[in-house]
Scaffold this active site. Structure first.
Site, PDB file in Angstrom:
ATOM      1  N   GLU A   1       0.713  -1.351  -0.063  1.00 35.90           N
ATOM      2  CA  GLU A   1       0.036  -0.067   0.043  1.00 35.90           C
ATOM      3  C   GLU A   1       0.858   1.356   0.066  1.00 35.90           C
ATOM      4  O   GLU A   1       1.973   1.232   0.798  1.00 35.90           O
ATOM      5  CB  GLU A   1      -0.872   0.205   1.339  1.00 35.90           C
TER       6      GLU A   1
ATOM      7  N   GLU B   1      -2.270  11.292   3.771  1.00 35.58           N
ATOM      8  CA  GLU B   1      -3.326  10.953   4.651  1.00 35.58           C
ATOM      9  C   GLU B   1      -3.480  12.080   5.711  1.00 35.58           C
ATOM     10  O   GLU B   1      -2.474  12.665   6.291  1.00 35.58           O
ATOM     11  CB  GLU B   1      -3.230   9.977   5.616  1.00 35.58           C
TER      12      GLU B   1
END
Length: 181
Positions: free
Chosen positions: A50, A55
């Site tokens: 990933e 974020e």
């Protein structure tokens, strides 16, 4: 809300740049991230890999996170390759979150400034598939989660602010365009 390029566009190497205006609403968790196509074919997370290009959670207000998750290096083992730091004003206006991805490294940028670079053959890290599963096609995901394991409890005023949705624009540059290959 979630937008994905799965079954539309896969990426392997190059530059991905996303202009985003992220919300400051309590409980929001916007993310710009990538998963590999083989995840949909049954390769489990985190073995599949990933890439977190950006974020942001309001429990860490004005802090941007970037991460690579792999079988050997992931948050469940507390070994993920991650970097975060305060970016004052990240919830004010548009900012560019970008990633340059080569066969040798992945480098993240915020507003054109290098934020973090991870090298495939960095000392102390495994360059095999369990430590670097980034030599295969990935799809892009743009999402805005509410709450979850990272977002705090939502308040009505904060949820109302989310009606001004996450606003993004995406550009992809092939390796040949970026590096002249």
């Amino acid at each position: 809300a979630r937008l994905t390029t799965y079954e539309r566009k896969l990426f392997q190497y190059g530059r991905i740049a996303v202009m985003a205006k992220i919300p400051a609403a309590q409980g929001s968790w916007p993310a710009i991230w990538m998963l590999p196509a083989d995840k949909k074919a049954g390769v489990p997370w985190p073995k599949c890999g990933e890439i977190d290009i950006m974020e942001h959670v309001t429990s860490h207000f004005e802090t941007i996170h970037v991460s690579l998750h792999t079988e050997k290096y992931n948050h469940m083992l507390r070994t993920q390759r991650t970097h975060f730091e305060p970016i004052p004003g990240c919830t004010q206006g548009f900012h560019e979150y970008a990633m340059d991805w080569t066969k040798d490294d992945i480098e993240f940028f915020i507003d054109g400034k290098s934020f973090q670079k991870y090298e495939k053959n960095a000392p102390g890290f495994s360059a095999d598939e369990s430590g670097w599963p980034f030599d295969k096609p990935y799809y892009l995901i743009l999402n805005l989660a509410i709450g979850g394991t990272w977002g705090p409890v939502q308040e009505e005023e904060s949820l109302a602010a989310l009606r001004r949705a996450l606003d993004m624009g995406v550009n992809f540059f092939d390796t040949a365009d970026v590096y002249g290959d």
